[in-house]
Design a protein around this motif. Structure first.
Motif, PDB file in Angstrom:
ATOM      1  N   ASP A  49      26.966   1.643  -2.434  1.00 29.23           N
ATOM      2  CA  ASP A  49      25.803   0.889  -2.909  1.00 29.23           C
ATOM      3  C   ASP A  49      25.559   1.249  -4.370  1.00 29.23           C
ATOM      4  OD1 ASP A  49      23.695  -0.883  -2.785  1.00 29.23           O
ATOM      5  OD2 ASP A  49      22.505   0.289  -1.363  1.00 29.23           O
ATOM      6  N   TRP A  50      24.550   0.667  -4.944  1.00 36.01           N
ATOM      7  CA  TRP A  50      24.154   0.996  -6.314  1.00 36.01           C
ATOM      8  C   TRP A  50      22.642   1.017  -6.378  1.00 36.01           C
ATOM      9  CZ3 TRP A  50      21.304  -2.440  -9.315  1.00 36.01           C
ATOM     10  CH2 TRP A  50      21.166  -3.723  -8.799  1.00 36.01           C
ATOM     11  N   PHE A  51      22.110   1.588  -7.473  1.00 38.98           N
ATOM     12  CA  PHE A  51      20.663   1.630  -7.662  1.00 38.98           C
ATOM     13  C   PHE A  51      20.359   1.522  -9.148  1.00 38.98           C
ATOM     14  CE2 PHE A  51      22.069   5.977  -8.108  1.00 38.98           C
ATOM     15  CZ  PHE A  51      21.322   6.481  -9.158  1.00 38.98           C
ATOM     16  N   SER A  52      19.122   1.164  -9.457  1.00 38.84           N
ATOM     17  CA  SER A  52      18.690   1.149 -10.851  1.00 38.84           C
ATOM     18  C   SER A  52      17.272   1.694 -10.929  1.00 38.84           C
ATOM     19  CB  SER A  52      18.760  -0.259 -11.450  1.00 38.84           C
ATOM     20  OG  SER A  52      17.831  -1.110 -10.827  1.00 38.84           O
ATOM     21  N   THR A  53      16.998   2.349 -12.043  1.00 39.23           N
ATOM     22  CA  THR A  53      15.665   2.871 -12.334  1.00 39.23           C
ATOM     23  C   THR A  53      15.232   2.287 -13.659  1.00 39.23           C
ATOM     24  OG1 THR A  53      16.456   4.818 -13.546  1.00 39.23           O
ATOM     25  CG2 THR A  53      16.252   5.033 -11.148  1.00 39.23           C
ATOM     26  N   ARG A  54      14.060   2.644 -14.115  1.00 37.33           N
ATOM     27  CA  ARG A  54      13.612   2.142 -15.410  1.00 37.33           C
ATOM     28  C   ARG A  54      14.485   2.636 -16.547  1.00 37.33           C
ATOM     29  NH1 ARG A  54       7.054   2.378 -15.634  1.00 37.33           N
ATOM     30  NH2 ARG A  54       6.717   0.650 -14.202  1.00 37.33           N
ATOM     31  N   SER A  55      15.069   3.818 -16.403  1.00 38.24           N
ATOM     32  CA  SER A  55      15.810   4.410 -17.513  1.00 38.24           C
ATOM     33  C   SER A  55      17.313   4.499 -17.286  1.00 38.24           C
ATOM     34  CB  SER A  55      15.283   5.827 -17.786  1.00 38.24           C
ATOM     35  OG  SER A  55      15.467   6.630 -16.635  1.00 38.24           O
ATOM     36  N   SER A  56      17.811   4.207 -16.087  1.00 37.65           N
ATOM     37  CA  SER A  56      19.234   4.385 -15.830  1.00 37.65           C
ATOM     38  C   SER A  56      19.667   3.562 -14.621  1.00 37.65           C
ATOM     39  CB  SER A  56      19.535   5.868 -15.593  1.00 37.65           C
ATOM     40  OG  SER A  56      20.917   6.078 -15.531  1.00 37.65           O
ATOM     41  N   ALA A  57      20.926   3.724 -14.269  1.00 37.81           N
ATOM     42  CA  ALA A  57      21.481   3.082 -13.079  1.00 37.81           C
ATOM     43  C   ALA A  57      22.560   3.994 -12.529  1.00 37.81           C
ATOM     44  CB  ALA A  57      22.065   1.721 -13.433  1.00 37.81           C
ATOM     45  N   GLY A  58      22.961   3.732 -11.304  1.00 38.75           N
ATOM     46  CA  GLY A  58      23.992   4.583 -10.722  1.00 38.75           C
ATOM     47  C   GLY A  58      24.565   3.999  -9.459  1.00 38.75           C
ATOM     48  N   LEU A  59      25.419   4.793  -8.840  1.00 35.09           N
ATOM     49  CA  LEU A  59      26.084   4.390  -7.616  1.00 35.09           C
ATOM     50  C   LEU A  59      25.704   5.327  -6.479  1.00 35.09           C
ATOM     51  CD1 LEU A  59      29.699   3.753  -8.954  1.00 35.09           C
ATOM     52  CD2 LEU A  59      27.920   2.062  -8.494  1.00 35.09           C
ATOM     53  N   VAL A  60      25.698   4.782  -5.279  1.00 31.08           N
ATOM     54  CA  VAL A  60      25.549   5.590  -4.072  1.00 31.08           C
ATOM     55  C   VAL A  60      26.967   5.776  -3.540  1.00 31.08           C
ATOM     56  CG1 VAL A  60      24.541   5.765  -1.783  1.00 31.08           C
ATOM     57  CG2 VAL A  60      23.284   4.605  -3.608  1.00 31.08           C
ATOM     58  N   ILE A  61      27.390   7.041  -3.410  1.00 35.81           N
ATOM     59  CA  ILE A  61      28.733   7.335  -2.940  1.00 35.81           C
ATOM     60  C   ILE A  61      28.646   8.099  -1.625  1.00 35.81           C
ATOM     61  CG2 ILE A  61      29.761   7.281  -5.235  1.00 35.81           C
ATOM     62  CD1 ILE A  61      29.648  10.325  -5.289  1.00 35.81           C
ATOM     63  N   GLU A  62      29.705   7.969  -0.804  1.00 34.27           N
ATOM     64  CA  GLU A  62      29.652   8.545   0.538  1.00 34.27           C
ATOM     65  C   GLU A  62      31.023   9.079   0.945  1.00 34.27           C
ATOM     66  OE1 GLU A  62      27.535   6.939   4.414  1.00 34.27           O
ATOM     67  OE2 GLU A  62      29.335   5.761   3.970  1.00 34.27           O
ATOM     68  N   ASP A  63      31.018  10.227   1.618  1.00 31.34           N
ATOM     69  CA  ASP A  63      32.195  10.758   2.300  1.00 31.34           C
ATOM     70  C   ASP A  63      31.873  10.679   3.788  1.00 31.34           C
ATOM     71  OD1 ASP A  63      34.153  12.244   3.577  1.00 31.34           O
ATOM     72  OD2 ASP A  63      34.314  13.708   1.963  1.00 31.34           O
ATOM     73  N   GLU A  64      32.408   9.665   4.471  1.00 35.06           N
ATOM     74  CA  GLU A  64      32.082   9.433   5.879  1.00 35.06           C
ATOM     75  C   GLU A  64      32.520  10.576   6.777  1.00 35.06           C
ATOM     76  OE1 GLU A  64      33.828   5.702   6.919  1.00 35.06           O
ATOM     77  OE2 GLU A  64      32.162   4.558   6.109  1.00 35.06           O
ATOM     78  N   SER A  65      33.647  11.221   6.449  1.00 32.99           N
ATOM     79  CA  SER A  65      34.152  12.282   7.320  1.00 32.99           C
ATOM     80  C   SER A  65      33.233  13.497   7.353  1.00 32.99           C
ATOM     81  CB  SER A  65      35.555  12.708   6.877  1.00 32.99           C
ATOM     82  OG  SER A  65      35.512  13.309   5.593  1.00 32.99           O
ATOM     83  N   LYS A  66      32.463  13.714   6.270  1.00 29.39           N
ATOM     84  CA  LYS A  66      31.542  14.847   6.201  1.00 29.39           C
ATOM     85  C   LYS A  66      30.082  14.425   6.301  1.00 29.39           C
ATOM     86  CE  LYS A  66      34.605  17.526   3.240  1.00 29.39           C
ATOM     87  NZ  LYS A  66      34.723  18.200   1.930  1.00 29.39           N
ATOM     88  N   SER A  67      29.835  13.137   6.468  1.00 32.01           N
ATOM     89  CA  SER A  67      28.477  12.582   6.513  1.00 32.01           C
ATOM     90  C   SER A  67      27.667  12.981   5.284  1.00 32.01           C
ATOM     91  CB  SER A  67      27.750  13.018   7.787  1.00 32.01           C
ATOM     92  OG  SER A  67      28.422  12.539   8.920  1.00 32.01           O
ATOM     93  N   ILE A  68      28.292  12.873   4.101  1.00 34.41           N
ATOM     94  CA  ILE A  68      27.622  13.180   2.836  1.00 34.41           C
ATOM     95  C   ILE A  68      27.378  11.865   2.104  1.00 34.41           C
ATOM     96  CG2 ILE A  68      27.795  14.333   0.604  1.00 34.41           C
ATOM     97  CD1 ILE A  68      29.785  16.270   1.857  1.00 34.41           C
ATOM     98  N   ARG A  69      26.143  11.620   1.700  1.00 34.54           N
ATOM     99  CA  ARG A  69      25.800  10.441   0.899  1.00 34.54           C
ATOM    100  C   ARG A  69      24.966  10.924  -0.275  1.00 34.54           C
ATOM    101  NH1 ARG A  69      23.682   4.444   2.292  1.00 34.54           N
ATOM    102  NH2 ARG A  69      25.715   4.308   3.236  1.00 34.54           N
ATOM    103  N   ARG A  70      25.375  10.589  -1.499  1.00 32.58           N
ATOM    104  CA  ARG A  70      24.703  11.057  -2.701  1.00 32.58           C
ATOM    105  C   ARG A  70      24.560   9.931  -3.712  1.00 32.58           C
ATOM    106  NH1 ARG A  70      23.322  14.419   0.255  1.00 32.58           N
ATOM    107  NH2 ARG A  70      24.152  16.506   0.429  1.00 32.58           N
ATOM    108  N   GLU A  71      23.524  10.037  -4.546  1.00 36.62           N
ATOM    109  CA  GLU A  71      23.329   9.124  -5.672  1.00 36.62           C
ATOM    110  C   GLU A  71      23.822   9.822  -6.922  1.00 36.62           C
ATOM    111  OE1 GLU A  71      19.201   8.086  -5.779  1.00 36.62           O
ATOM    112  OE2 GLU A  71      19.360   6.804  -4.017  1.00 36.62           O
ATOM    113  N   ILE A  72      24.598   9.097  -7.740  1.00 36.61           N
ATOM    114  CA  ILE A  72      25.139   9.662  -8.969  1.00 36.61           C
ATOM    115  C   ILE A  72      24.903   8.669 -10.112  1.00 36.61           C
ATOM    116  CG2 ILE A  72      27.455   8.824  -8.442  1.00 36.61           C
ATOM    117  CD1 ILE A  72      28.522  11.358  -9.845  1.00 36.61           C
TER     118      ILE A  72
END
Length: 106
Positions: A49-72
């Motif tokens: 996925d992706w996201f945006s804020t007033r000052s920046s934007a980024g991507l949502v990344i995921e490692d399904e095997s470890k159930s890790i989801r992070r915004e970068i």
């Protein structure tokens, strides 16, 4: 791994509170400002996925095997995009406010 982070912590729930609106957690416990070592996570991530804020934007990344989801933030990903071949795409000029740019047209 240099440095530490100051975070808000609820001792009643034993959780970190990322963006507190108040100094008291919903459980009634006052939040503490504590300092802890920075964490690191390694994995095989894919963009979900992706996201945006007033000052920046980024991507949502995921490692399904470890159930890790992070915004970068995109500023941290630009170095990986250098020399990436985008293939054949069609661009169209756009104007947003007073800024001119280009967008990808399907």
């Amino acid at each position: 791994m240099a440095g530490k982070l100051k975070i808000h912590y609820c001792s009643g729930c034993d959780i970190e509170v990322k963006n507190p609106y108040f100094r008291r957690h919903h459980c009634g416990t006052n939040l503490e400002l504590i300092e802890r070592d920075k964490k690191r996570e390694t994995g095989n991530f894919k963009v979900v996925d992706w996201f945006s804020t007033r000052s920046s934007a980024g991507l949502v990344i995921e490692d399904e095997s470890k159930s890790i989801r992070r915004e970068i933030f995109m500023s941290d990903l630009f170095k990986y995009l250098k020399d990436v071949d985008l293939g054949e795409i069609t661009l169209e000029e756009v104007k947003k406010g007073s800024a001119y740019s280009w967008k990808v047209v399907n």
